[in-house]
Design a protein around this motif. Structure first.
Motif, PDB file in Angstrom:
ATOM      1  N   GLY A  94      -8.649  -4.427  -0.351  1.00  0.00           N
ATOM      2  CA  GLY A  94      -8.959  -3.800  -1.628  1.00  0.00           C
ATOM      3  C   GLY A  94      -7.852  -3.889  -2.653  1.00  0.00           C
ATOM      4  O   GLY A  94      -7.703  -2.993  -3.499  1.00  0.00           O
ATOM      5  N   LEU A  95      -7.074  -4.963  -2.602  1.00  0.00           N
ATOM      6  CA  LEU A  95      -5.986  -5.167  -3.550  1.00  0.00           C
ATOM      7  C   LEU A  95      -6.317  -6.309  -4.511  1.00  0.00           C
ATOM      8  O   LEU A  95      -6.934  -7.304  -4.112  1.00  0.00           O
ATOM      9  CB  LEU A  95      -4.687  -5.510  -2.806  1.00  0.00           C
ATOM     10  CG  LEU A  95      -4.149  -4.437  -1.852  1.00  0.00           C
ATOM     11  CD1 LEU A  95      -3.008  -5.012  -1.019  1.00  0.00           C
ATOM     12  CD2 LEU A  95      -3.690  -3.215  -2.616  1.00  0.00           C
TER      13      LEU A  95
ATOM     14  N   ASP B 112       2.562  -4.249 -13.577  1.00  0.00           N
ATOM     15  CA  ASP B 112       3.205  -4.030 -12.273  1.00  0.00           C
ATOM     16  C   ASP B 112       2.470  -4.779 -11.168  1.00  0.00           C
ATOM     17  O   ASP B 112       1.242  -4.863 -11.169  1.00  0.00           O
ATOM     18  CB  ASP B 112       3.240  -2.537 -11.947  1.00  0.00           C
ATOM     19  CG  ASP B 112       4.191  -1.772 -12.859  1.00  0.00           C
ATOM     20  OD1 ASP B 112       5.171  -2.384 -13.318  1.00  0.00           O
ATOM     21  OD2 ASP B 112       3.939  -0.583 -13.099  1.00  0.00           O
ATOM     22  N   PHE B 113       3.241  -5.283 -10.216  1.00  0.00           N
ATOM     23  CA  PHE B 113       2.649  -5.966  -9.060  1.00  0.00           C
ATOM     24  C   PHE B 113       3.645  -5.954  -7.912  1.00  0.00           C
ATOM     25  O   PHE B 113       4.837  -5.721  -8.093  1.00  0.00           O
ATOM     26  CB  PHE B 113       2.256  -7.410  -9.402  1.00  0.00           C
ATOM     27  CG  PHE B 113       3.361  -8.238 -10.016  1.00  0.00           C
ATOM     28  CD1 PHE B 113       4.394  -8.761  -9.246  1.00  0.00           C
ATOM     29  CD2 PHE B 113       3.377  -8.483 -11.388  1.00  0.00           C
ATOM     30  CE1 PHE B 113       5.409  -9.518  -9.803  1.00  0.00           C
ATOM     31  CE2 PHE B 113       4.391  -9.235 -11.959  1.00  0.00           C
ATOM     32  CZ  PHE B 113       5.410  -9.756 -11.168  1.00  0.00           C
ATOM     33  N   TYR B 114       3.119  -6.195  -6.718  1.00  0.00           N
ATOM     34  CA  TYR B 114       3.956  -6.383  -5.533  1.00  0.00           C
ATOM     35  C   TYR B 114       4.161  -7.884  -5.371  1.00  0.00           C
ATOM     36  O   TYR B 114       3.202  -8.645  -5.259  1.00  0.00           O
ATOM     37  CB  TYR B 114       3.272  -5.798  -4.300  1.00  0.00           C
ATOM     38  CG  TYR B 114       4.110  -5.897  -3.037  1.00  0.00           C
ATOM     39  CD1 TYR B 114       4.985  -4.875  -2.684  1.00  0.00           C
ATOM     40  CD2 TYR B 114       4.027  -7.007  -2.202  1.00  0.00           C
ATOM     41  CE1 TYR B 114       5.754  -4.955  -1.529  1.00  0.00           C
ATOM     42  CE2 TYR B 114       4.792  -7.102  -1.054  1.00  0.00           C
ATOM     43  CZ  TYR B 114       5.657  -6.082  -0.724  1.00  0.00           C
ATOM     44  OH  TYR B 114       6.431  -6.168   0.415  1.00  0.00           O
ATOM     45  N   LEU B 115       5.415  -8.306  -5.354  1.00  0.00           N
ATOM     46  CA  LEU B 115       5.732  -9.728  -5.351  1.00  0.00           C
ATOM     47  C   LEU B 115       5.821 -10.283  -3.938  1.00  0.00           C
ATOM     48  O   LEU B 115       6.561  -9.776  -3.092  1.00  0.00           O
ATOM     49  CB  LEU B 115       7.069  -9.969  -6.066  1.00  0.00           C
ATOM     50  CG  LEU B 115       7.539 -11.425  -6.139  1.00  0.00           C
ATOM     51  CD1 LEU B 115       6.600 -12.237  -7.019  1.00  0.00           C
ATOM     52  CD2 LEU B 115       8.965 -11.500  -6.664  1.00  0.00           C
ATOM     53  N   LEU B 116       5.046 -11.326  -3.672  1.00  0.00           N
ATOM     54  CA  LEU B 116       5.150 -12.094  -2.441  1.00  0.00           C
ATOM     55  C   LEU B 116       5.750 -13.457  -2.794  1.00  0.00           C
ATOM     56  O   LEU B 116       5.225 -14.155  -3.662  1.00  0.00           O
ATOM     57  CB  LEU B 116       3.770 -12.318  -1.814  1.00  0.00           C
ATOM     58  CG  LEU B 116       3.067 -11.098  -1.222  1.00  0.00           C
ATOM     59  CD1 LEU B 116       1.619 -11.449  -0.908  1.00  0.00           C
ATOM     60  CD2 LEU B 116       3.787 -10.634   0.024  1.00  0.00           C
TER      61      LEU B 116
ATOM     62  N   ILE C 189       0.831  -1.208   0.000  1.00  0.00           N
ATOM     63  CA  ILE C 189       0.000   0.000   0.000  1.00  0.00           C
ATOM     64  C   ILE C 189       0.864   1.257   0.000  1.00  0.00           C
ATOM     65  O   ILE C 189       0.596   2.221  -0.714  1.00  0.00           O
ATOM     66  CB  ILE C 189      -0.950  -0.026   1.215  1.00  0.00           C
ATOM     67  CG1 ILE C 189      -1.956  -1.171   1.059  1.00  0.00           C
ATOM     68  CG2 ILE C 189      -1.666   1.313   1.379  1.00  0.00           C
ATOM     69  CD1 ILE C 189      -2.798  -1.424   2.294  1.00  0.00           C
ATOM     70  N   LYS C 190       1.944   1.225   0.773  1.00  0.00           N
ATOM     71  CA  LYS C 190       2.865   2.363   0.825  1.00  0.00           C
ATOM     72  C   LYS C 190       3.470   2.647  -0.548  1.00  0.00           C
ATOM     73  O   LYS C 190       3.638   3.812  -0.941  1.00  0.00           O
ATOM     74  CB  LYS C 190       3.982   2.076   1.831  1.00  0.00           C
ATOM     75  CG  LYS C 190       5.022   3.165   1.950  1.00  0.00           C
ATOM     76  CD  LYS C 190       6.114   2.769   2.946  1.00  0.00           C
ATOM     77  CE  LYS C 190       7.212   3.811   3.005  1.00  0.00           C
ATOM     78  NZ  LYS C 190       8.292   3.398   3.954  1.00  0.00           N
ATOM     79  N   GLN C 191       3.780   1.575  -1.290  1.00  0.00           N
ATOM     80  CA  GLN C 191       4.361   1.737  -2.626  1.00  0.00           C
ATOM     81  C   GLN C 191       3.335   2.130  -3.679  1.00  0.00           C
ATOM     82  O   GLN C 191       3.694   2.408  -4.825  1.00  0.00           O
ATOM     83  CB  GLN C 191       5.050   0.434  -3.044  1.00  0.00           C
ATOM     84  CG  GLN C 191       6.295   0.096  -2.245  1.00  0.00           C
ATOM     85  CD  GLN C 191       6.965  -1.177  -2.732  1.00  0.00           C
ATOM     86  OE1 GLN C 191       6.640  -1.707  -3.792  1.00  0.00           O
ATOM     87  NE2 GLN C 191       7.929  -1.673  -1.958  1.00  0.00           N
ATOM     88  N   GLY C 192       2.079   2.126  -3.304  1.00  0.00           N
ATOM     89  CA  GLY C 192       1.025   2.469  -4.252  1.00  0.00           C
ATOM     90  C   GLY C 192       0.656   1.334  -5.169  1.00  0.00           C
ATOM     91  O   GLY C 192       0.007   1.544  -6.203  1.00  0.00           O
ATOM     92  N   SER C 193       1.042   0.119  -4.811  1.00  0.00           N
ATOM     93  CA  SER C 193       0.726  -1.034  -5.650  1.00  0.00           C
ATOM     94  C   SER C 193      -0.722  -1.445  -5.441  1.00  0.00           C
ATOM     95  O   SER C 193      -1.232  -1.450  -4.327  1.00  0.00           O
ATOM     96  CB  SER C 193       1.650  -2.203  -5.313  1.00  0.00           C
ATOM     97  OG  SER C 193       1.334  -3.326  -6.103  1.00  0.00           O
ATOM     98  N   SER C 194      -1.372  -1.813  -6.517  1.00  0.00           N
ATOM     99  CA  SER C 194      -2.771  -2.243  -6.432  1.00  0.00           C
ATOM    100  C   SER C 194      -2.925  -3.751  -6.586  1.00  0.00           C
ATOM    101  O   SER C 194      -4.034  -4.269  -6.487  1.00  0.00           O
ATOM    102  CB  SER C 194      -3.603  -1.548  -7.520  1.00  0.00           C
ATOM    103  OG  SER C 194      -3.118  -1.908  -8.824  1.00  0.00           O
ATOM    104  N   THR C 195      -1.800  -4.456  -6.806  1.00  0.00           N
ATOM    105  CA  THR C 195      -1.866  -5.889  -7.105  1.00  0.00           C
ATOM    106  C   THR C 195      -0.794  -6.654  -6.350  1.00  0.00           C
ATOM    107  O   THR C 195       0.382  -6.269  -6.356  1.00  0.00           O
ATOM    108  CB  THR C 195      -1.690  -6.134  -8.613  1.00  0.00           C
ATOM    109  OG1 THR C 195      -2.712  -5.438  -9.329  1.00  0.00           O
ATOM    110  CG2 THR C 195      -1.774  -7.622  -8.943  1.00  0.00           C
TER     111      THR C 195
END
Length: 296
Positions: free
Chosen positions: A72-73, A130-134, A43-49
């Motif tokens: 909400g992601l 773009d995405f946030y990788l887990l 959320i801090k990085q502004g990632s939506s996914t």
């Protein structure tokens, strides 16, 4: 909210189970801890996914999907086994994840083994943007930070802290937050000779060890002996255990205690890391094989 549940034992040793599985109905146990700071960072990085990886009955996939829905992601799950693409409705974990809005992308097992390579990662970026990788299992530095919060001041009186070990993230967080006089015992649920090295990278050397003889054949493997133990434990305590992680650890702790492994007056805390969503899928497999089922 989690609970400390004392369990009776037949000698001077005390056993207590910490029910991290009660933290959240769907983002439970160590998955709640691992996702906490990763969600905040996304959320801090502004990632939506969020994009992550897992198998057919992955606790991590289910928890990440539920977390995405709650915060909400968008979520994307890269699933091991392209043969599963038309079996979502038959699989309780994947059906739940899809119901939470997770987009499931199935890849072959051979391709899945390449998920750590730049080529695989670049292919995901091209396909999904773009995405946030887990990572698979959720283990990274932020996950370990969350797992450090499993132990609290209330737990300082225990001499031994025990938990199941998969990727090593949870036990690493516990090692980092354990008191100087506490011994941490990790019970691997899979055969992985490099697991100690992975834990050392995150938590360093210290007052911990892995007990490797209670994996029951490897990750996701279960025996009739373990099912009987889980059902007996449930009958005696009313506490359900998951078949992949916590059941193997609790079996191991009790077996070691009965064999005199722990010194007299040991006060043992066992961490229930959740994963109960996997019981339904495991029972389907047991039913198909005409084996005894797990009580829930």
């Amino acid at each position: 909210m989690n609970q400390l549940i004392p369990l009776s034992f037949h000698n001077t040793i005390s056993l207590t189970i910490k029910r991290e599985d009660l933290l959240h109905p769907h983002i439970s146990g160590n998955k709640f801890r691992k996702l906490k700071y990763n969600i905040a960072e996304a959320i801090k990085q502004g990632s939506s996914t969020l994009l992550t990886f897992g198998g057919a009955y992955s606790n991590h996939i289910a928890a990440a999907a539920a977390a995405g829905k709650q915060y909400g992601l968008n979520t994307i799950g890269i699933i091991r086994g392209d043969e599963l693409h038309d079996k979502i409705a038959e699989n309780p974990t994947l059906n739940f994840a899809a119901g939470c809005g997770m987009k499931l992308h199935f890849v072959s097992r051979s391709d899945y083994r390449e998920k750590h390579t730049p080529e695989f990662f670049n292919g995901l970026k091209e396909k999904f943007g773009d995405f946030y990788l887990l990572p698979e299992g959720g283990t990274n530095a932020l996950a370990i930070k969350g797992c450090e919060e499993i132990l609290t001041a209330e737990d300082s009186g225990f001499t031994h802290i025990c938990c199941a070990v998969g990727t090593g993230g949870t036990v690493s967080g516990i090692i980092k937050s354990a008191g100087a006089g506490q011994q941490v015992l990790g019970f691997p649920v899979l055969k992985n000779e490099a697991l100690s090295d992975d834990i050392i990278k995150f938590a360093g050397q210290g007052n911990w060890q892995l007990v490797t003889r209670y994996h029951f054949g490897g990750y996701g493997k279960i025996t009739e002996e373990l099912v009987a133990f889980m059902n007996s434990f449930y009958d005696k305590t009313g506490i359900p255990l998951d078949p992949v992680y916590t059941a193997k650890m609790v079996f191991g702790v009790i077996d070691l205690a009965e064999k005199g492994f722990f010194p007299e007056n040991s006060r043992i805390l066992m961490i229930h890391t959740g994963g109960l969503q996997g019981i339904e899928g495991m029972n389907r497999e047991l039913k198909r094989k005409k084996k005894p089922l797990i009580k829930i």
